[in-house]
Design an enzyme around this catalytic site. Structure first.
Site, mmCIF file in Angstrom:
data_model
loop_
_atom_site.group_PDB
_atom_site.id
_atom_site.type_symbol
_atom_site.label_atom_id
_atom_site.label_comp_id
_atom_site.label_asym_id
_atom_site.label_seq_id
_atom_site.Cartn_x
_atom_site.Cartn_y
_atom_site.Cartn_z
ATOM 1 N N ASP A 50 0.840 -1.202 0.000
ATOM 2 C CA ASP A 50 0.000 0.000 0.000
ATOM 3 C C ASP A 50 0.873 1.249 0.000
ATOM 4 O O ASP A 50 0.646 2.181 0.771
ATOM 5 C CB ASP A 50 -0.945 -0.010 1.209
ATOM 6 C CG ASP A 50 -1.951 1.141 1.175
ATOM 7 O OD1 ASP A 50 -2.194 1.696 0.079
ATOM 8 O OD2 ASP A 50 -2.470 1.511 2.247
ATOM 9 N N ASN A 104 -2.828 3.952 12.783
ATOM 10 C CA ASN A 104 -4.154 3.338 12.819
ATOM 11 C C ASN A 104 -4.030 1.831 12.652
ATOM 12 O O ASN A 104 -4.786 1.056 13.240
ATOM 13 C CB ASN A 104 -5.024 3.918 11.704
ATOM 14 C CG ASN A 104 -6.274 3.087 11.448
ATOM 15 O OD1 ASN A 104 -6.290 2.273 10.542
ATOM 16 N ND2 ASN A 104 -7.281 3.267 12.269
ATOM 17 N N ASP A 125 -6.044 -3.245 12.203
ATOM 18 C CA ASP A 125 -6.120 -2.060 13.052
ATOM 19 C C ASP A 125 -5.455 -2.318 14.404
ATOM 20 O O ASP A 125 -5.700 -3.346 15.050
ATOM 21 C CB ASP A 125 -7.580 -1.679 13.316
ATOM 22 C CG ASP A 125 -8.205 -0.915 12.171
ATOM 23 O OD1 ASP A 125 -7.675 -0.994 11.051
ATOM 24 O OD2 ASP A 125 -9.233 -0.252 12.406
ATOM 25 N N ASP A 156 -2.736 10.536 9.870
ATOM 26 C CA ASP A 156 -3.536 9.841 8.875
ATOM 27 C C ASP A 156 -4.860 9.374 9.486
ATOM 28 O O ASP A 156 -4.896 8.852 10.597
ATOM 29 C CB ASP A 156 -2.731 8.628 8.375
ATOM 30 C CG ASP A 156 -3.397 7.894 7.231
ATOM 31 O OD1 ASP A 156 -3.698 8.541 6.217
ATOM 32 O OD2 ASP A 156 -3.597 6.673 7.355
ATOM 33 N N TYR A 160 -10.629 7.257 12.250
ATOM 34 C CA TYR A 160 -10.383 5.823 12.414
ATOM 35 C C TYR A 160 -9.317 5.574 13.476
ATOM 36 O O TYR A 160 -9.443 4.671 14.314
ATOM 37 C CB TYR A 160 -9.945 5.205 11.086
ATOM 38 C CG TYR A 160 -11.007 5.226 10.028
ATOM 39 C CD1 TYR A 160 -12.111 4.389 10.098
ATOM 40 C CD2 TYR A 160 -10.908 6.091 8.949
ATOM 41 C CE1 TYR A 160 -13.094 4.410 9.120
ATOM 42 C CE2 TYR A 160 -11.878 6.127 7.966
ATOM 43 C CZ TYR A 160 -12.980 5.278 8.054
ATOM 44 O OH TYR A 160 -13.948 5.313 7.090
ATOM 45 N N LEU A 161 -8.275 6.367 13.442
ATOM 46 C CA LEU A 161 -7.158 6.170 14.364
ATOM 47 C C LEU A 161 -7.595 6.261 15.813
ATOM 48 O O LEU A 161 -7.168 5.469 16.654
ATOM 49 C CB LEU A 161 -6.073 7.214 14.073
ATOM 50 C CG LEU A 161 -4.878 7.273 15.029
ATOM 51 C CD1 LEU A 161 -4.154 5.934 15.077
ATOM 52 C CD2 LEU A 161 -3.917 8.368 14.595
ATOM 53 N N GLU A 176 -5.917 14.621 8.974
ATOM 54 C CA GLU A 176 -6.803 14.209 7.886
ATOM 55 C C GLU A 176 -8.139 13.811 8.528
ATOM 56 O O GLU A 176 -8.283 12.712 9.064
ATOM 57 C CB GLU A 176 -6.206 13.029 7.111
ATOM 58 C CG GLU A 176 -7.079 12.586 5.955
ATOM 59 C CD GLU A 176 -6.624 11.286 5.323
ATOM 60 O OE1 GLU A 176 -6.783 11.129 4.103
ATOM 61 O OE2 GLU A 176 -6.129 10.401 6.056
ATOM 62 N N HIS A 183 -2.818 13.225 -2.246
ATOM 63 C CA HIS A 183 -2.079 12.089 -2.801
ATOM 64 C C HIS A 183 -2.951 10.858 -3.006
ATOM 65 O O HIS A 183 -2.469 9.866 -3.557
ATOM 66 C CB HIS A 183 -0.909 11.745 -1.882
ATOM 67 C CG HIS A 183 -1.338 11.413 -0.480
ATOM 68 N ND1 HIS A 183 -1.963 12.326 0.338
ATOM 69 C CD2 HIS A 183 -1.248 10.273 0.243
ATOM 70 C CE1 HIS A 183 -2.227 11.761 1.500
ATOM 71 N NE2 HIS A 183 -1.815 10.516 1.470
ATOM 72 N N ASP A 184 -4.199 10.900 -2.569
ATOM 73 C CA ASP A 184 -5.114 9.777 -2.762
ATOM 74 C C ASP A 184 -6.008 10.029 -3.976
ATOM 75 O O ASP A 184 -5.756 10.936 -4.757
ATOM 76 C CB ASP A 184 -5.962 9.587 -1.502
ATOM 77 C CG ASP A 184 -5.138 9.162 -0.300
ATOM 78 O OD1 ASP A 184 -4.107 8.478 -0.502
ATOM 79 O OD2 ASP A 184 -5.500 9.512 0.828
#
Length: 559
Positions: A67, A109, A176, A206, A210-211, A251, A319-320
């Site tokens: 990734d 994360n 995770d 990042d 979620y993190l 983010e 960048h995504d």
């Protein structure tokens, strides 16, 4: 009016120009086909000349390489393909000597499934690392959807060795971490402390929601009373204690009001100082698709009032994939039809895997968009190659289409590497966006190039620190294609006008100013005009004007 921030070195990030890059595709110094830290070091002067004052490095850690570096196998080291810790320290020194700080991606994360922690965790239910990840006997009744639909069917995967399921919001090979678990929190602090001690000036965090929510939202025994926002505040205090000038850039792809809980209360110790404004970015593309400034104007009016030393990070393209997930389904389809008409240009049903010049097809429009970005209160963030108008390579899968090697020269190797291209990480774009037509060397020699325009914008932005902290007033206009806004600081104000129309027609605007005669000074050519009541002015197709207002407290009415 927004209070003026304290003028001190520890608020350096308040009006920095940020530049994101992937070391692996920026500059190869040793001819092995991979960019490296020494190669980047040789280009620091270039970035300083462009006007960059903060360099954001995408992950450079050891990785399983499934990734693009975000599947990390060791958080405390440098990928040997890219260099050594010594190389990194030298990069930090050279960057600082050129007036540039460096922040790094913080990605805890998840880990790679090959990380020693997870290898241990999955080995046995009795493993000392078992609770470092999120395990359950069965997935919850209503699991979160995968971040990458189409690549994963679920956010839970069964591990045959122990018969339990582990959580992965991203891919199955990226389990995770259980952030609520104290030993994991300790590792996070150790990791932050290492890079701060080596000389980085902060972190781009990042996937913040979620993190800081994983374990708490999935009922693990170790979650307890864990609160994500409170944990982030504690980390902010830790970072500030270790490095008083450090920045946390987050983010946080959420609606504006939901972003507030993650912001710093004082800009120094309690949360994020900067967050990306995903909402305004997505509405910008809807406005561009419609040739109508109203969607963007509404998003900018919707920006909530921030604490005095917290602010927005403005960006056009990260960048995504160009994520459009906050648009309504019909709005999303409008943007797809305008800028990604072919299925292969789209990704995950929510994003576009193209760069701005290929989407807009007109360099005038490209210049307009970046001019608009630099005109907004907050901090501008550039993705490498934007300054020369690089395109994408759609034959490269997924997000990697926009992460192609930097184009330095007009030759077949683009000046990136001496290695045969078959050994490169990724191929170059071709056609009108190949290195023979789009490269740094040619544009630096051309005073009318896009590179020179971005350099000029950086200079204007840095020369006007009031802009970063200004209060934003969006003005209603009769011409639907025109975005008009006033930025106000203490004893300073600027009227910005941008024509997002179809590129064929100029528009005539009428300026109305109260409180006596007003002088408008053009920030690009220093010409001035006097407004006594009303003034008409023309705005070219895809044109813009930045007009400093004197006196600064004058009221600009409907234009």
């Amino acid at each position: 009016m927004t209070p003026r921030p304290i003028e001190s070195a520890d608020l350096w990030w308040r009006n920095a120009v940020y530049y994101c890059l992937d070391i692996q595709v920026f500059q190869d110094s040793d001819g092995d086909g991979d960019g490296d830290i020494q190669g980047l070091n040789s280009r620091i002067r270039y970035l300083a000349d462009l006007g960059v004052t903060c360099l954001w490095l995408m992950p450079f850690f050891p990785t399983a390489d499934r990734d693009d570096g975000y599947d990390i196998t060791d958080f405390f080291a440098v990928d040997p393909r890219l260099g050594t810790l010594g190389d990194l320290v030298e990069l930090l020194r050279v960057a600082r000597a050129h007036g540039m700080r460096v922040i790094v991606d913080f990605v805890m994360n998840h880990t790679s499934a090959e990380h020693p922690w997870f290898v241990s965790s999955r080995s046995s239910k009795a493993s000392p690392h078992r609770d470092w990840y999120v395990w359950r006997d069965a997935p919850p009744p209503n699991p979160d959807p995968p971040v990458f639909p189409g690549e994963e069917d679920s956010t839970w995967t069964k591990d045959e060795r122990t018969g339990q399921y582990y959580l992965h919001h991203f891919r199955a090979h990226q389990p995770d971490l259980n952030i609520a678990h104290p030993p994991v929190q300790h590792q996070i602090e150790r990791n932050l402390g290492l890079w701060l001690q080596l000389g980085v000036s902060g972190f781009r965090i990042d996937a913040v929601p979620y993190l800081f929510s994983g374990a708490a939202s999935h009922g693990t025994e170790t979650a307890g009373d864990y609160g994500g926002a409170e944990h982030l505040r504690r980390l902010g205090e830790f970072v500030t204690m270790r490095h008083g000038e450090a920045l946390l850039l987050g983010e946080v792809n959420l609606p504006h009001e939901e972003q507030l809980q993650w912001f710093s209360a004082d800009g120094k110790s309690a949360g994020l100082q900067l967050q990306f404004d995903f909402v305004s970015m997505q509405q910008l593309f809807l406005s561009l698709a419609r040739k109508d400034a109203h969607p963007l104007a509404a998003a900018l009016r919707d920006r909530p009032q921030l604490p005095p030393t917290a602010q927005w990070a403005n960006f056009v393209r990260n960048h995504d994939e160009l994520t459009l997930d906050k648009l309504a389904p019909d709005e999303l389809e409008e943007v797809f039809e305008a800028f990604a008409p072919e299925e292969g240009m789209r990704l995950y049903g929510r994003g576009i895997r193209r760069r701005l010049p290929t989407m807009l097809g007109d360099e005038r429009a490209v210049r307009l968009v970046y001019t608009l970005m630099f005109s907004l209160p907050g901090c501008p963030v550039l993705f490498y190659g934007e300054e020369i108008g690089m395109g994408e390579a759609l034959e490269v899968e997924g997000r990697y289409a926009v992460r192609t090697p930097m184009q330095w020269e007009a030759d077949a190797s683009a000046g990136f590497s001496t290695a045969p291209q078959r050994r490169w990480t990724r191929p170059l774009p071709g056609g009108d966006f190949g290195p023979d037509r789009v490269n740094v060397a040619d544009q630096r020699r051309d005073p009318t190039s896009l590179w020179r325009h971005i350099q000029r914008l950086s200079t204007l932005y840095r020369d006007t620190p009031e802009l970063a902290w200004a209060q934003l007033e969006v003005i209603g206009v009769r011409q639907r294609a025109v975005l008009a806004h006033v930025c106000r600081g203490d004893d300073w104000a600027m009227l910005a006008l941008h024509n997002l129309g179809d590129g064929r027609e100029a528009v005539r605007l009428e300026i109305s100013a109260d409180d006596g005669p007003v002088t408008l000074i053009d920030r690009f050519d220093d010409s001035s005009m006097r407004v006594e009541g009303r003034l008409e002015l023309d705005l070219d197709a895809y044109g813009w004007r930045w007009l400093q207002i004197s006196p600064a407290d004058a009221t600009i009415r409907r234009v």
